[in-house]
Scaffold this active site. Structure first.
Site, short mmCIF file in Angstrom:
data_model
loop_
_atom_site.label_atom_id
_atom_site.label_comp_id
_atom_site.label_asym_id
_atom_site.label_seq_id
_atom_site.Cartn_x
_atom_site.Cartn_y
_atom_site.Cartn_z
NE ARG A 6 20.43 -15.38 172.54
CZ ARG A 6 20.01 -14.64 171.52
NH1 ARG A 6 20.75 -13.69 171.02
NH2 ARG A 6 18.82 -14.85 170.99
NE ARG A 62 11.44 -21.86 188.89
CZ ARG A 62 12.55 -21.19 188.70
NH1 ARG A 62 13.70 -21.81 188.56
NH2 ARG A 62 12.54 -19.88 188.66
CB CYS A 74 8.89 -14.60 180.86
SG CYS A 74 9.11 -16.33 181.25
CD GLU A 77 12.88 -11.23 171.25
OE1 GLU A 77 13.22 -10.27 170.53
OE2 GLU A 77 13.68 -11.86 171.95
NE ARG A 89 14.85 -14.08 168.81
CZ ARG A 89 13.75 -13.86 168.11
NH1 ARG A 89 12.58 -13.76 168.73
NH2 ARG A 89 13.78 -13.74 166.80
CE1 TYR A 107 19.47 -18.60 167.92
CE2 TYR A 107 21.56 -19.60 168.56
CZ TYR A 107 20.71 -18.51 168.54
OH TYR A 107 21.09 -17.33 169.13
NE ARG A 115 24.13 -15.83 165.06
CZ ARG A 115 24.94 -15.38 166.00
NH1 ARG A 115 24.46 -14.73 167.04
NH2 ARG A 115 26.24 -15.55 165.89
#
Length: 120
Positions: A6, A62, A74, A77, A89, A107, A115
């Site tokens: 993540r 890329r 893509c 959210e 994210r 993060y 987080r």
């Protein structure tokens, strides 16, 4: 073994260059800190909050050598009230021998609050 790696970051503005640069930064750290080669990657899913629509962040991948054939998608959210704005994210699915506790999730910027235990 298949693992998820993540990552998340934020931008200051809904700007194409800023979205691409922020995505490149967080994905670059994910690759470096987890020693990921493109051949290990099954897929990468990138989501953005609804306030980021100036660019497809997948384009940033890329710029990495050998990543031409890595499947990247893509999405937006869900628009949760009071959610962190201008957030990108990443969920990278990789083949690795690492245990879950050995994966370094990245993060950055304002996404650190998502987080805190993984914040840089």
């Amino acid at each position: 073994m298949v693992r998820g790696v993540r990552g998340a970051t934020t931008t200051e503005a809904n700007d194409e260059n800023e979205i691409l640069a922020a995505t490149e930064e967080v994905v670059g750290q994910m690759i470096k800190e987890n020693n990921i080669s493109p051949e290990q990657v099954a897929q990468v899913l990138i989501t953005v909050t609804p306030d980021l629509n100036a660019a497809f962040p997948a384009r940033a991948l890329r710029s990495f050598d050998g990543w031409t054939f890595v499947p990247v998608m893509c999405a937006t959210e869900i628009d949760v009230p009071n959610a962190l704005p201008k957030c990108i994210r990443i969920m990278m699915t990789v083949n690795t021998d690492k245990q879950q506790k050995e994966i370094n999730h990245i993060y950055l910027k304002n996404a650190k609050q998502l987080r805190p235990e993984f914040a840089r």
